[in-house]
Design an enzyme around this catalytic site. Structure first.
Site, PDB file in Angstrom:
ATOM      1  N   ASP A  10      42.411  51.526  46.339  1.00  0.00           N
ATOM      2  CA  ASP A  10      42.349  50.399  45.877  1.00  0.00           C
ATOM      3  C   ASP A  10      43.274  49.304  46.522  1.00  0.00           C
ATOM      4  O   ASP A  10      44.044  49.893  47.371  1.00  0.00           O
ATOM      5  CB  ASP A  10      42.484  50.479  44.364  1.00  0.00           C
ATOM      6  N   SER A  11      43.165  48.318  46.157  1.00  0.00           N
ATOM      7  CA  SER A  11      44.161  47.186  46.789  1.00  0.00           C
ATOM      8  C   SER A  11      45.558  47.352  46.167  1.00  0.00           C
ATOM      9  O   SER A  11      46.496  46.791  46.420  1.00  0.00           O
ATOM     10  CB  SER A  11      43.639  45.787  46.274  1.00  0.00           C
ATOM     11  N   TYR A  42      43.182  41.548  46.475  1.00  0.00           N
ATOM     12  CA  TYR A  42      42.027  41.304  47.230  1.00  0.00           C
ATOM     13  C   TYR A  42      41.257  40.070  46.903  1.00  0.00           C
ATOM     14  O   TYR A  42      40.417  39.695  47.396  1.00  0.00           O
ATOM     15  CB  TYR A  42      41.652  42.477  47.485  1.00  0.00           C
ATOM     16  N   GLY A  43      41.260  40.052  45.556  1.00  0.00           N
ATOM     17  CA  GLY A  43      40.250  39.453  44.795  1.00  0.00           C
ATOM     18  C   GLY A  43      39.998  38.055  44.975  1.00  0.00           C
ATOM     19  O   GLY A  43      39.131  37.329  44.571  1.00  0.00           O
ATOM     20  N   CYS A  73      37.992  50.132  43.626  1.00  0.00           N
ATOM     21  CA  CYS A  73      38.372  48.620  43.715  1.00  0.00           C
ATOM     22  C   CYS A  73      37.004  47.778  43.594  1.00  0.00           C
ATOM     23  O   CYS A  73      36.041  47.816  44.281  1.00  0.00           O
ATOM     24  CB  CYS A  73      39.048  48.142  45.148  1.00  0.00           C
ATOM     25  N   THR A  75      36.394  44.545  43.890  1.00  0.00           N
ATOM     26  CA  THR A  75      36.332  43.534  44.798  1.00  0.00           C
ATOM     27  C   THR A  75      35.689  44.193  46.144  1.00  0.00           C
ATOM     28  O   THR A  75      34.953  43.660  46.720  1.00  0.00           O
ATOM     29  CB  THR A  75      37.793  42.939  45.049  1.00  0.00           C
ATOM     30  N   THR A 187      39.083  47.280  38.429  1.00  0.00           N
ATOM     31  CA  THR A 187      39.734  48.731  37.975  1.00  0.00           C
ATOM     32  C   THR A 187      41.251  48.269  37.388  1.00  0.00           C
ATOM     33  O   THR A 187      41.748  49.269  36.841  1.00  0.00           O
ATOM     34  CB  THR A 187      39.963  49.594  39.056  1.00  0.00           C
TER      35      THR A 187
HETATM   36  N1  DGL Z   1      41.610  46.642  41.586  1.00  0.00           N
HETATM   37  C1  DGL Z   1      41.030  45.408  42.262  1.00  0.00           C
HETATM   38  C2  DGL Z   1      39.464  45.333  41.698  1.00  0.00           C
HETATM   39  O1  DGL Z   1      38.991  46.052  40.992  1.00  0.00           O
HETATM   40  C3  DGL Z   1      41.681  44.097  41.565  1.00  0.00           C
HETATM   41  C4  DGL Z   1      42.837  43.572  42.199  1.00  0.00           C
HETATM   42  C5  DGL Z   1      42.862  42.771  43.557  1.00  0.00           C
HETATM   43  O2  DGL Z   1      42.347  41.492  43.174  1.00  0.00           O
HETATM   44  O3  DGL Z   1      42.804  43.068  44.549  1.00  0.00           O
HETATM   45  O4  DGL Z   1      38.775  44.367  41.875  1.00  0.00           O
END
Ligand code: DGL
Length: 272
Positions: A10-11, A42-43, A73, A75, A187
């Site tokens: 994940d990010s 990341y979003g 993740c 995103t 998430t």
């Molecule tokens: N956990 C990332 C997701 O599920 C969100 C966090 C991010 O923006 O990096 O999109």
């Protein structure tokens, strides 16, 4: 049978909602987790940047002994849905398809809402996937970019005034839309699910995309004869690109307990 680990990334820490589910339903499996805590979020980034980061995360996991990869993740999962990673040569599961399949099974009024990061909602991944399962579903996506920051900074209490005010504003259109099913398409969001549930009320079922991906992974391993034959508890190994200490402090909000397993620094930035 395969005793290699399940790779999860994940990010940041949101993917730990998938790890929590895997620990519960596949307790004998080893898990290797990578959280790109130095580059979260990341979003709010472009498709090109998200794809570049995702490839680096995947290549980092592939340098370990893993038998499949879960993009925990929303995103990344949304972005790779339309731009699949080439030459992956390993089973790959994202969170979008598992969450959409469950939502389509659960909804009674055929109105499904999705909340996620800006990149996730912009990609239309959940809308496209739900409509590919059942064209009669109505879907509304709402970006909630501030939720990730609230969660990462510990604003997670059910009675936190700031979180409540922001959530009320984000969720208002969903209440008007009348969805009976709400996918937490990022998430990180299950960590504030009490706040979300209080606003949405009892008639709305919340679906955690991270947990659904964990269940989907179990089915995948069974179907492909890849479950471990280990009878002892599996081990978790965590890698983060930023502070180990910060990760350990916050991870318990996601796991529901202290981190069990070693945490290492993992640098992906030099990878292709
Ligand atoms: N956990 C990332 C997701 O599920 C969100 C966090 C991010 O923006 O990096 O999109």
């Amino acid at each position: 049978m395969n005793n290699y680990a399940i790779g999860v990334f994940d990010s940041g820490m949101g993917g730990l909602t998938t790890v929590k589910e895997l620990n519960s339903i596949l307790p004998n499996e080893n898990i290797i987790y990578f959280g790109d805590t130095a580059r979260i979020p990341y979003g709010s980034r472009s498709k090109e940047t998200i794809l570049k980061y995702a490839k680096q995360d995947i290549n980092f996991l592939k340098s370990h002994k893993i038998k499949m990869i879960i993009s925990a993740c929303g995103t990344v999962s949304s972005t790779v849905l339309n731009n699949p990673i080439q030459n992956l040569d390993l089973g790959f599961i994202g969170v979008v398809i598992p969450a959409c399949e469950t939502a389509c099974r659960v909804t009674k009024n055929k109105k499904i809402a999705v909340i996620g990061t800006s990149a996730t909602i912009r990609s239309q991944s959940y809308v496209t996937t739900i409509n590919s399962i059942d064209t009669s579903m109505e879907v509304l996506g709402v970006a909630c970019p501030m939720f990730v920051h609230l969660v990462e900074n510990g604003y997670i209490d059910r009675n936190n005034v700031v979180t409540k005010i922001i959530a009320e504003e984000y969720l208002e259109p969903i209440k008007k839309f009348g969805a009976d099913t709400l996918i937490l398409g990022c998430t990180h969001y299950p960590i504030i699910k009490d706040v979300i549930a209080d606003i949405m009320g009892d008639g709305v079922t919340l679906i955690s995309s991270g947990a659904e991906a964990g269940k989907y992974a179990k089915d995948y391993l069974i179907k492909n004869n890849l479950l471990t034959n280990r009878t002892s508890l599996g081990e978790n190994e965590f890698y983060v690109s930023d502070s180990i200490q910060l990760f350990e402090e916050n991870a318990k909000n996601f796991l529901g307990h202290e981190v069990k397993g070693k945490v290492f620094k993992g640098d992906v930035h030099h990878l292709k």
